[in-house]
Enzyme design. Structure first.
Site, PDB file in Angstrom:
ATOM      1  N   ASP A 139       0.862  -1.190   0.000  1.00 45.69           N
ATOM      2  CA  ASP A 139       0.000   0.000   0.000  1.00 45.69           C
ATOM      3  C   ASP A 139       0.890   1.230   0.000  1.00 45.69           C
ATOM      4  O   ASP A 139       2.078   1.159   0.304  1.00 45.69           O
ATOM      5  CB  ASP A 139      -0.894  -0.008   1.255  1.00 45.69           C
ATOM      6  CG  ASP A 139      -1.784   1.230   1.327  1.00 45.69           C
ATOM      7  OD1 ASP A 139      -2.419   1.565   0.301  1.00 45.69           O
ATOM      8  OD2 ASP A 139      -1.842   1.875   2.381  1.00 45.69           O
ATOM      9  N   GLY A 153      -2.474   9.296  -3.975  1.00 46.53           N
ATOM     10  CA  GLY A 153      -3.740   9.692  -4.588  1.00 46.53           C
ATOM     11  C   GLY A 153      -3.738  11.029  -5.303  1.00 46.53           C
ATOM     12  O   GLY A 153      -4.659  11.340  -6.048  1.00 46.53           O
ATOM     13  N   CYS A 195      -3.723  -0.907  -2.224  1.00 48.38           N
ATOM     14  CA  CYS A 195      -3.981   0.521  -2.445  1.00 48.38           C
ATOM     15  C   CYS A 195      -4.834   0.692  -3.704  1.00 48.38           C
ATOM     16  O   CYS A 195      -4.484   0.175  -4.771  1.00 48.38           O
ATOM     17  CB  CYS A 195      -2.638   1.212  -2.623  1.00 48.38           C
ATOM     18  SG  CYS A 195      -2.727   2.946  -3.061  1.00 48.38           S
ATOM     19  N   ASN A 196      -5.935   1.398  -3.565  1.00 50.94           N
ATOM     20  CA  ASN A 196      -6.808   1.609  -4.729  1.00 50.94           C
ATOM     21  C   ASN A 196      -6.102   2.402  -5.826  1.00 50.94           C
ATOM     22  O   ASN A 196      -6.218   2.087  -7.008  1.00 50.94           O
ATOM     23  CB  ASN A 196      -8.069   2.369  -4.315  1.00 50.94           C
ATOM     24  CG  ASN A 196      -8.993   1.526  -3.469  1.00 50.94           C
ATOM     25  OD1 ASN A 196      -9.967   0.989  -3.966  1.00 50.94           O
ATOM     26  ND2 ASN A 196      -8.691   1.377  -2.193  1.00 50.94           N
ATOM     27  N   THR A 197      -5.372   3.432  -5.415  1.00 54.93           N
ATOM     28  CA  THR A 197      -4.691   4.270  -6.407  1.00 54.93           C
ATOM     29  C   THR A 197      -3.660   3.438  -7.167  1.00 54.93           C
ATOM     30  O   THR A 197      -3.598   3.493  -8.407  1.00 54.93           O
ATOM     31  CB  THR A 197      -4.006   5.462  -5.706  1.00 54.93           C
ATOM     32  OG1 THR A 197      -4.986   6.160  -4.928  1.00 54.93           O
ATOM     33  CG2 THR A 197      -3.383   6.398  -6.711  1.00 54.93           C
ATOM     34  N   CYS A 257     -11.089   3.711  -1.466  1.00 54.68           N
ATOM     35  CA  CYS A 257      -9.795   4.142  -0.930  1.00 54.68           C
ATOM     36  C   CYS A 257      -9.586   3.444   0.410  1.00 54.68           C
ATOM     37  O   CYS A 257     -10.533   3.320   1.198  1.00 54.68           O
ATOM     38  CB  CYS A 257      -9.796   5.658  -0.741  1.00 54.68           C
ATOM     39  SG  CYS A 257      -8.292   6.285   0.029  1.00 54.68           S
TER      40      CYS A 257
END
Ligand code: DGL
Length: 271
Positions: free
Chosen positions: A10, A43, A73-75, A187
């Protein structure tokens, strides 16, 4: 291979919410977590920069030995999965966006889905693509809720600062999309805001995040491996100060983190 840990990466500490779900789902597995705290937030950065950071982080975990890589991590999931899969072709690489999208589609009655995420994740359109891949008639609208990242780290997930901030983001979403029936927390830092968001949203609006569905996806992906008993303790790596990682990270992991459990790594040395 079966005895190697699952690598989890992450941009910082938010991914510990995903690690927590992974531990719950896969209690016999060992985990090696890397939080790139020195370079958080991802982000607000460009996809090229995030991809470069993710390749360095993935490289460090692969060098230490992992059997699969979870991009918590979404980003980073929105920007770097193709590059990670190309760089480590034999390693299963899983992100959080597809599991989050499938949780949203399962929860949504009418296919009116709102996404709160970082600026970079919103710009990538990754959630829209993933959700519409599963449900082509879905209407997906996304709003960047960047301030939530700092608020979550501060522990201000309700009260005099968080409440008007959440109202503002939900207002932006409503102006864009009208009423949604499902809100996706796209997120890692947003799950702590669930009670506040719940109190501000209509009771019939579902709130989903990708932690639990990602853990299920990892279990399915590892179905062929049989883990030998007695996994070692979870190991944590951070690229910046250990004291803050342990102190703030505990809130996301849901239990105390001993500073001795955290090792400092320098990713800039990784090509
Ligand atoms: N981990 C990031 C994400 O899930 C949030 C924090 C950041 O911006 O680095 O998008």
């Amino acid at each position: 291979l079966a005895d190697l840990p699952i690598g989890v990466f992450d941009s910082g500490i938010g991914g510990l919410t995903v690690l927590r779900a992974l531990e719950r789902e896969l209690p016999d597995e060992e985990f090696l977590y890397l939080g790139d705290t020195a370079r958080l937030p991802y982000g607000t950065k460009t996809a090229q920069t995030v991809e470069r950071y993710a390749l360095q982080a993935g490289g460090e975990l692969v060098r230490r030995g992992i059997k699969c890589l979870v991009v918590a991590c979404n980003t980073a999931s929105s920007a770097s999965l193709p590059a990670l899969r190309a760089a480590f072709p034999t390693l299963p690489v899983l992100g959080v966006i597809d599991p989050g999208a499938s949780a949203a589609v399962q929860a949504s009655r009418a296919g009116r889905i709102g996404v709160l995420a970082t600026e970079a994740t919103v710009r990538s359109g990754a959630y829209e693509r993933a959700i519409r891949g599963l449900r082509p008639d879905a209407r997906v609208s996304s709003v960047a809720a960047s301030l939530f990242v700092a608020l979550a780290e501060e522990g201000w997930t309700e009260g005099e600062v968080a409440t008007p901030t959440a109202r503002r983001y939900l207002g932006d979403l409503k102006a864009l999309a009208g009423d949604v029936d499902t809100l996706v927390l796209g997120c890692t830092h947003f799950p702590p805001f669930v009670p506040l968001l719940r109190s501000l949203l209509p009771a019939d609006c579902a709130i989903v995040d990708s932690a639990a569905t990602t853990a299920t996806a990892v279990r399915q992906c590892l179905a062929d491996y049989t883990r030998t008993p007695a996994p070692g303790p979870m190991r944590l790596l951070a690229t910046d100060g250990i004291e803050r990682f342990a102190r703030v990270g505990a809130r996301f992991l849901g239990r105390p983190i001993g500073e001795a459990q955290v090792e400092r790594v320098d990713l800039t040395a990784v090509v």
